[in-house]
Design a protein around this motif. Structure first.
Motif, PDB file in Angstrom:
ATOM      1  N   ALA A  50      -0.589 -19.968 -41.535  1.00 33.69           N
ATOM      2  CA  ALA A  50      -0.261 -20.999 -42.511  1.00 33.69           C
ATOM      3  C   ALA A  50       0.294 -22.265 -41.864  1.00 33.69           C
ATOM      4  CB  ALA A  50       0.767 -20.459 -43.512  1.00 33.69           C
ATOM      5  N   THR A  51       0.038 -23.370 -42.533  1.00 36.93           N
ATOM      6  CA  THR A  51       0.699 -24.649 -42.245  1.00 36.93           C
ATOM      7  C   THR A  51       1.056 -25.288 -43.589  1.00 36.93           C
ATOM      8  OG1 THR A  51      -1.368 -25.920 -42.271  1.00 36.93           O
ATOM      9  CG2 THR A  51      -0.644 -25.036 -40.139  1.00 36.93           C
ATOM     10  N   GLN A 310       7.038 -14.601 -49.869  1.00 37.91           N
ATOM     11  CA  GLN A 310       7.429 -15.260 -48.620  1.00 37.91           C
ATOM     12  C   GLN A 310       8.762 -14.663 -48.167  1.00 37.91           C
ATOM     13  OE1 GLN A 310       4.693 -19.085 -49.354  1.00 37.91           O
ATOM     14  NE2 GLN A 310       6.811 -19.547 -48.878  1.00 37.91           N
ATOM     15  N   GLU A 362       3.749 -16.005 -46.631  1.00 35.69           N
ATOM     16  CA  GLU A 362       4.518 -16.358 -45.433  1.00 35.69           C
ATOM     17  C   GLU A 362       5.301 -15.140 -44.965  1.00 35.69           C
ATOM     18  OE1 GLU A 362       7.103 -19.764 -45.534  1.00 35.69           O
ATOM     19  OE2 GLU A 362       5.577 -21.065 -46.444  1.00 35.69           O
ATOM     20  N   TRP A 400       3.513 -17.099 -41.017  1.00 32.67           N
ATOM     21  CA  TRP A 400       4.124 -18.420 -40.840  1.00 32.67           C
ATOM     22  C   TRP A 400       4.736 -18.464 -39.444  1.00 32.67           C
ATOM     23  CZ3 TRP A 400       3.951 -22.891 -43.468  1.00 32.67           C
ATOM     24  CH2 TRP A 400       4.759 -23.917 -43.004  1.00 32.67           C
ATOM     25  N   SER A 401       4.274 -19.409 -38.664  1.00 27.86           N
ATOM     26  CA  SER A 401       3.264 -20.403 -39.001  1.00 27.86           C
ATOM     27  C   SER A 401       2.221 -20.452 -37.895  1.00 27.86           C
ATOM     28  CB  SER A 401       3.909 -21.785 -39.139  1.00 27.86           C
ATOM     29  OG  SER A 401       4.564 -22.136 -37.910  1.00 27.86           O
ATOM     30  N   GLU A 407      10.553 -28.206 -39.261  1.00 26.37           N
ATOM     31  CA  GLU A 407      11.203 -27.255 -40.162  1.00 26.37           C
ATOM     32  C   GLU A 407      12.352 -27.914 -40.934  1.00 26.37           C
ATOM     33  OE1 GLU A 407      10.382 -24.335 -41.133  1.00 26.37           O
ATOM     34  OE2 GLU A 407       8.706 -23.924 -39.783  1.00 26.37           O
ATOM     35  N   GLY A 417       5.902 -20.723 -34.595  1.00 31.11           N
ATOM     36  CA  GLY A 417       4.462 -20.799 -34.409  1.00 31.11           C
ATOM     37  C   GLY A 417       3.837 -19.717 -33.553  1.00 31.11           C
TER      38      GLY A 417
END
Length: 453
Positions: A50-51, A310, A362, A400-401, A407, A417
């Motif tokens: 995800a972004t 999430q 997430e 995520w992510s 952030e 990441g």
């Protein structure tokens, strides 16, 4: 759990298991294996990264958060600046997702780019997001699109944001415009990202100091002044109680608008949910659940095709409050306990509360030690598998992510990441944890023995 050499070795073992699972001939062959459904997870399972627009695109100058980053005083440690330059480098990002053997990419539409002035819609930006969606499809990636990931146009915030009765209609107008242009090729959609976040923050183990609330008030006041307004409110920086009813109304109307454009498109909402665990007698866990999730879970039950979860850790709650992580526990850069199993509890809870299929939109850990992430991912996926084995329909797992990105208040310090980004050159470097995740996805999940772990 203490992070030690033993855990680093375990991460290495997980890497070896995953690598063996794909028999690593080529990435393309691995991705093809995932599509056969030969692994323990179903062939339809979504494996994604995800972004979010403001966090990766860069120079989102017409947004509410951009202004809040630049006023003085500001709670934001630094400006989002150029982000990860994903507005220009989105094709490279999609290529990375595909190269890992994943089949899903979650990203958001940036409202402030599409409607920079009220009622003025940018055909150029709608075309941009249309190309991103087509780029996903060209690479065999399912586009999971969030219509609003916190940020909104500056003009919307200066009218009171989500705290005023006119907000739902304005958000619905945007969703209707975007959906009619884009929805035909979207795979899954969510209306809002973590609209319950501010209420979640009220349950942190350590409350915000009064000085922080005073600074927030001063920041919002200065933003309002610069907009020539008497008010300014952002989704992740405002009055949670005032936002609740307009946000729920906006979500419901947005679902209808998106469905009108594409009736077959599955639509949901993504909620911030921790694995809330009662401690001792008279735990206030259920009180937290009512306050933080209750009305949103009800709205999801009434309107959604799935519920997005999430989750980053668990929350231990006694008779008065949420407790800090246990003594000796490993914590992330965000101060949260390292607890990958949390996702199982939140999946089970969200499904039980709504009756809906669950999408993990997430899940991850903030750390500069990629060995920690390399261990976290298999443990979290095992927890997802246990929930599925227990009868919960889970549509997918989206980490995520994808990138080390902006952030919010914390700037670029937290590292979530799968891919590192050089802040000067924007060069992407895939981390070992990403390869582990991709190998698991390409193998169709973990084996039954690994799931029982």
């Amino acid at each position: 759990m203490n992070w030690s050499r033993r855990n680093v070795l375990a991460a290495g073992a997980a890497s070896a298991l995953a690598a063996n699972a794909v028999a690593a001939s080529t990435v393309q062959a691995a991705a093809g294996k995932a599509a056969t459904g030969k692994g323990p997870f179903p062939a339809s399972f979504l494996w994604g990264a995800a972004t979010a627009g403001h966090q990766v695109e860069g120079q989102n100058v017409n947004s509410d958060i951009w202004l809040l980053e630049h006023v003085k005083p500001s709670l934001f440690q630094e400006s989002s600046g150029d982000g990860c330059a994903s507005l220009q480098r989105w094709e490279e990002d999609l290529d990375i997702v595909r190269s890992l053997g994943l089949n899903t990419y979650r990203f958001s539409l940036e409202w402030a780019r599409i409607e920079p002035a009220e009622g003025e819609f940018s055909a150029v930006m709608l075309d941009h997001y249309k190309r991103v969606i087509a780029g996903c499809r060209d690479r065999g990636l399912v586009p999971l699109v969030t219509f609003n990931h916190f940020t909104a146009p500056r003009w919307f915030a200066a009218q009171g944001g989500w705290e005023v009765a006119t907000a739902p209609a304005k958000f619905t107008r945007f969703c209707d415009k975007a959906a009619r242009y884009l929805a035909a090729d979207i795979g899954y959609a969510t209306t809002l990202n973590e609209p319950n976040l501010l209420r979640m923050l009220d349950w942190l183990p350590l409350p915000f100091p009064p000085s922080m609330k005073e600074m927030q008030a001063a920041m919002l006041k200065e933003a309002a002044r610069q907009c020539g307004s008497d008010r300014f409110s952002a989704a992740n920086c405002g009055n949670a109680d005032a936002m609740l009813a307009p946000m729920i109304a906006g979500h419901k109307a947005a679902v209808a608008a998106i469905k009108s454009a594409n009736p077959s498109l599955p639509v949901g909402v993504s909620l911030a949910i921790s694995d809330d665990q009662p401690i001792g007698k008279n735990s206030r866990r259920d009180a937290k659940r009512r306050e933080v999730y209750g009305e949103w879970l009800q709205a999801a039950r009434e309107t959604c095709d799935f519920i997005g979860v999430q989750t980053y850790s668990r929350s231990l709650i006694d008779s008065s409050k949420a407790l800090p992580p246990p003594k000796g526990a490993t914590v992330s850069q965000m101060g949260e306990e390292y607890y990958p199993a949390a996702i199982e509890g939140t999946i089970r809870y969200a499904h039980a509360a709504t009756g809906l299929p669950v999408m993990v939109t997430e899940n991850g850990v903030a750390t500069t030690d990629d060995a920690m992430r390399a261990a976290f991912i298999p443990e979290a996926i095992a927890a997802v598998g246990r929930a599925m084995a227990g009868g919960v329909p889970v549509l997918g797992y989206v980490h995520w992510s994808l990138l080390d990105n902006f952030e919010w208040l914390f700037g670029y310090t937290p590292k979530f990441g799968l891919v590192a980004v050089d802040r000067t050159t924007m060069k992407r470097t895939i981390k070992p944890s990403a390869r582990i995740y991709g190998a698991i996805a390409a193998a169709g999940g973990l084996t039954q023995a690994q799931l029982k772990g």
